[in-house]
Design an enzyme around this catalytic site. Structure first.
Site, PDB file in Angstrom:
ATOM      1  N   ASP A   1       0.810  -1.224   0.000  1.00 28.73           N
ATOM      2  CA  ASP A   1       0.000   0.000   0.000  1.00 28.73           C
ATOM      3  C   ASP A   1       0.833   1.259   0.000  1.00 28.73           C
ATOM      4  OD1 ASP A   1      -2.694  -0.916   0.153  1.00 28.73           O
ATOM      5  OD2 ASP A   1      -2.289  -1.586   2.191  1.00 28.73           O
TER       6      ASP A   1
HETATM    7  C1  BGC Z   1      -0.063   1.438   6.363  1.00 27.42           C
HETATM    8  C2  BGC Z   1      -0.128   0.144   5.628  1.00 27.42           C
HETATM    9  C3  BGC Z   1      -1.533  -0.166   5.383  1.00 27.42           C
HETATM   10  C4  BGC Z   1      -2.204   0.994   4.679  1.00 27.42           C
HETATM   11  C5  BGC Z   1      -3.662   0.730   4.449  1.00 27.42           C
HETATM   12  C6  BGC Z   1      -0.737   2.497   5.560  1.00 27.42           C
HETATM   13  O1  BGC Z   1      -0.661   3.697   6.212  1.00 27.42           O
HETATM   14  O2  BGC Z   1       1.242   1.745   6.595  1.00 27.42           O
HETATM   15  O3  BGC Z   1       0.490  -0.883   6.321  1.00 27.42           O
HETATM   16  O4  BGC Z   1      -1.620  -1.288   4.582  1.00 27.42           O
HETATM   17  O5  BGC Z   1      -2.043   2.174   5.373  1.00 27.42           O
HETATM   18  O6  BGC Z   1      -4.481   1.167   5.469  1.00 27.42           O
HETATM   19  C1  NOJ Z   2      -1.860  -4.048   5.252  1.00 24.70           C
HETATM   20  C2  NOJ Z   2      -2.996  -4.146   4.304  1.00 24.70           C
HETATM   21  O1  NOJ Z   2      -4.142  -4.569   4.974  1.00 24.70           O
HETATM   22  C3  NOJ Z   2      -2.675  -5.084   3.184  1.00 24.70           C
HETATM   23  O2  NOJ Z   2      -3.719  -5.113   2.271  1.00 24.70           O
HETATM   24  C4  NOJ Z   2      -1.391  -4.664   2.544  1.00 24.70           C
HETATM   25  O3  NOJ Z   2      -1.127  -5.542   1.499  1.00 24.70           O
HETATM   26  C5  NOJ Z   2      -0.265  -4.602   3.530  1.00 24.70           C
HETATM   27  N1  NOJ Z   2      -0.635  -3.728   4.595  1.00 24.70           N
HETATM   28  C6  NOJ Z   2       1.052  -4.130   2.919  1.00 24.70           C
HETATM   29  O4  NOJ Z   2       1.039  -2.780   2.637  1.00 24.70           O
END
Ligand code: BGC
Ligand code: NOJ
Length: 811
Positions: free
Chosen positions: A483
């Site tokens: 993400d």
């Molecule tokens: C976090 C990620 C997460 C994403 C989605 C980001 O701020 O660091 O780990 O998957 O938000 O909520």
């Molecule tokens: C948490 C999210 O829920 C997931 O969808 C994502 O792939 C990982 N973070 C890595 O960013």
């Protein structure tokens, strides 16, 4: 250092000090009513949706930590204590917390009084039961005052924690001799309310927080408890609570049980609302009657235990390796159930208000859950597909109560569509339920736009075909699995990149990771086309897949590993040309799992590079070197300090990808080593470093660049649960569902001399005994089914209700 131990016979983790490094929690409920409960009775309850139907309050990120919960106070003369230690923190003579399958038992002892608080959500009912067993272990008669206390949330947890100008005036309750009804909002012709009750006559009660706690008291020192009785307060606005007081006398050696319950009632339209001031309590009375005596509560506990026994019996392992058996048979599958239910919504790190169900997340959760209750997986696939857009793209998240896509977060994560193929194909391999592909499913939850599920998959597949970049690799959009890799995002405010509402797709940034996914899941899609006799479509799909595979092997190859991406300026990410972020874990795992570069030797080379550059004693880090400063062209990933989260943390989720990939090359020793390094039971001894629960995975462990290397965060809700179970059950132990039956292809450490797996599959039970006296890592020499030699390694489908004996000899 440990703070407890596994009790395998009782299927529990037993915590022996309340002062764990962080609250160690459990989940109660697996249908509609859920509670989180910590080892000191902290936590909260909700019905279906942690944001929209929150029953009790919980203050996150509070100091002191974890004060709101399911609290029982015992006042014994001048001493007040809790069986779970918090919130009074009165030192106990003895303490233990047993987290089991859908229940938790907190046991405290103080001055000869033993108190066990047993919490669970009965199967098929929307309530939490808290049964207190009090025993007088001393040799004199005792007089005690017991108080049970919950603080109600005014339903919408976001509104509840922000809109005080309104909420301080809306709270309403009703009271019966043994029950307190929380009915805020009922007046607005809503149909739901909560009830907090006891099965034992109540001595006094409070329903107003200030009356029970005192304005400046709080749960650590409630004034009513100190006084030894409640004041009968009725909440008018402000903060409605449920506090029930029971005076207890105990002869020496005597034991008494008291039940407290917290229920959620929703009246159907025709039954509700006769008088706006009075709720219809028929259903609440029926609920209370179901648990009026102890035998009924025992029966509910037993039914819950049977339920779990049957859920887990679908995959049971005996390997002689205690930690492996414990994780496979119990904790991996238990965490899969929890992630399936919660997605990423409610944990001690997810507030229940931010994220609902993730499209990508729930599809992956299903991979580890589908064998447990296939029917629920089916329903989930249809719910998820209904949030898809007509062009194949998807809302990234949806709210479980409404099942509608979350507009705030929106769309643009270009890996999302392919996960729907992954989930559906896994479901078909498990069940053979081909009619699901004909189910009419709306796009964007709009019934007028309904199409067969197969058409949804088609559009998922085509989405990648129509979103390729200059190197012939898939466009990344806002981000892919990672993400925080925001290559088209030029936000000046790193933390905001996830919420950016501007153009969701930049022009050219491309993802080698999505290329790997497209090859892997695209092939699964083409296989479905074959079965549906769509030969032309299958052939065309394979041409597109071959082209992307070639792009991954050329433009996606950096010389010794797969590149991660190309940024919006066409520069490689995850390349030796970069100063930081030269190599990433995700494309190595996904491309090798997809079989890319197996023949050319690139796959083996990529995995060697992972071992050389990314491996650590606590697992494989996400990339190296970590980013030392924020970089606009990379986005949120570089906003984290080195070693944390997506900036070179150990993301447990993609460690199993490397383990799976190693098995694809026959490396059983290495696959198991990767599995073991992040596996909770194997790292229980370093709980003081790891800090989160030693029975489940956390999302992330701080990487080697972090000052707190080895420290985990964000326990419970992570795709790690599903991927680990897929890895260990299918890739390592090698029991793989296919469209035609179970394929047997173990890839294990050579030291494992054999094991047996009992696997329920399409209604039959397979007892599979694997003999590895040859001490190999991979390779099946022979298989017999009910004594007869089998050609190949796919077990013929047995009739439902039958049991099949399978003997596998490796060599
Ligand atoms: C976090 C990620 C997460 C994403 C989605 C980001 O701020 O660091 O780990 O998957 O938000 O909520
Ligand atoms: C948490 C999210 O829920 C997931 O969808 C994502 O792939 C990982 N973070 C890595 O960013």
């Amino acid at each position: 250092m440990r703070f407890g131990h596994f009790d395998d016979a009782r299927r529990e983790y037993v915590i022996t000090t309340p002062q764990t490094p962080l609250p160690w929690i459990n989940y109660l409920g697996s249908e509609d009513f859920f509670s989180l409960v910590s080892n000191t009775a902290g936590g909260y309850s909700f019905y279906r949706d942690a944001r929209l139907r929150r029953l009790t309050r919980y203050r996150y990120n509070s100091s002191p930590l974890d004060m709101d919960g399911h609290h029982i106070y015992i006042k014994d003369g001048g001493t007040v204590w809790n069986p779970g230690w918090q919130p009074t923190k009165t030192p106990l003579d003895r303490y233990s917390c047993r987290h089991g399958l859908g229940y938790t038992i907190l046991e405290g002892e103080k001055d000869g009084i033993c108190a066990a608080q047993e919490l669970f959500v009965p199967k098929g009912d929307a309530c939490e039961l808290d049964r207190l067993t009090l025993t007088n272990c001393s040799d004199r008669p005792r007089e005690l005052d017991v108080f049970s206390y919950v603080e109600f949330c005014l339903w919408d947890a976001v509104d509840d924690s922000t809109n005080f100008q309104r909420n301080f005036s809306t709270g309403e309750v009703e009271v019966e001799p043994c029950a307190i009804y929380h009915k805020t909002e009922y007046r607005e012709r809503r149909d739901h309310y909560a009830v907090f009750w006891s099965n034992t006559p109540v001595t006094s009660f409070d329903t107003a927080r200030d009356a029970f706690c005192g304005v400046y008291g709080g749960p650590a020192d409630p004034q009513a408890v100190r006084a030894g009785h409640c004041s009968g307060s009725i909440a008018h606005g402000w903060a409605p609570v449920g506090a029930l007081h029971i005076h207890v006398t105990l002869a020496p050696g005597e034991e008494k049980k008291i039940l407290f319950g917290l229920g959620y009632i929703e009246n159907p339209q025709e039954e509700k609302f006769t008088d706006p001031g009075v709720i219809n309590k028929t259903r609440a009375h029926a609920m209370m009657a179901r648990y009026a005596d102890d035998a009924q509560v025992d029966a509910a506990r037993a039914a819950l235990a049977d339920h779990w026994e049957s859920l887990l019996s679908g995959y049971q392992l005996q390997s002689g390796e205690e930690k492996l058996d414990r994780m496979v048979n119990l904790w991996h599958q238990y965490q899969c159930m929890v992630t399936f239910n919660m997605s990423r919504s409610a944990s001690y790190y997810e507030s229940g208000t931010g994220r609902g169900m993730g499209f990508r997340d729930s599809c992956q959760d299903l991979l580890g859950f589908v064998h447990i209750v296939p029917a629920r997986a089916r329903e989930r696939i249809l719910d998820i597909a209904a949030t898809q857009f007509e062009d194949g793209s998807a809302y990234h998240q949806y709210q479980p109560l409404t099942k509608k896509g979350n507009r705030d977060v929106g769309t643009g994560f270009n890996d999302d569509p392919l996960w729907l193929i992954a989930a559906t194909a896994a479901y078909l391999r498990e069940t053979g339920d081909w009619p699901i592909l004909e189910e009419q499913v709306p796009f964007e939850n709009d019934e007028r736009k309904a199409q067969p599920l197969m058409e949804h998959l088609r559009r998922s597949f085509r989405f990648t075909c129509t979103h390729l970049g200059p190197h012939g690799l898939p466009l990344i959009g806002r981000a892919d699995w990672n993400d925080c890799l925001n290559l088209n995002c030029f936000s000046e405010h790193p933390g905001e990149s996830f919420q950016i509402t501007g153009p969701s797709e930049g022009p050219v940034a491309e993802s080698v990771f999505i290329a790997g996914m497209f090859v892997k899941y695209g092939r699964e899609y083409a296989e479905l086309c074959d079965r549906l006799q769509l030969a032309d479509e299958a052939a065309a799909a394979r041409r597109s897949i071959d082209a992307v595979e070639q792009a991954a092997l050329t433009a996606g190859w950096d010389g010794a590993w797969f590149r991660r991406a190309y940024d919006a300026f066409g520069n490689p990410v995850g390349s030796r040309e970069c100063t930081e972020g030269q190599i990433f874990i995700e494309p190595q795992g996904m491309c090798v799992m997809a079989g890319i570069g197996r023949e050319t030797g690139q796959a083996a080379q990529a995995l060697r590079s992972v071992e050389e550059r990314l491996d650590t004693p606590y697992g494989v880090v996400l990339h190296q070197p970590a980013y030392t400063s924020y970089q606009l062209n990379l986005g949120e990933i570089s906003s984290y300090p080195p070693g944390y989260k997506e900036n070179a943390g150990i993301f447990c989720h993609n460690n199993p990808w490397i383990s799976c990939a190693e098995t694809m090359l026959g490396h059983g020793d290495r696959a198991f080593e990767v599995y073991r390094k992040t596996c909770p039971a194997y790292i229980e001894d370093i709980s003081e470093i790891h800090r989160t629960e030693p029975y489940v995975y956390s999302q992330m462990v701080a990487g080697r660049d972090a000052p707190t290397f080895g420290e985990a965060k964000n326990s419970w809700l992570t795709g790690t649960a599903a991927w680990t179970f897929v890895n260990v059950s299918q890739y390592i132990l090698g029991i793989q569902p296919t469209l035609d039956g179970l394929r047997i292809d173990p890839c294990i450490p050579h030291t494992l001399t054999g094991y047996t797996v009992t696997r329920r599959y399409r209604g039959a039970v397979y007892h599979i005994a694997v003999d590895n006296t040859a001490a190999v890592q991979h390779g099946v020499q022979s298989i017999t089914v009910d004594g007869k030699a089998l050609a190949g390694n796919v077990l013929p489908l047995a009739a439902a209700g039958t049991t099949v004996q399978v003997q596998v000899t490796m060599g």
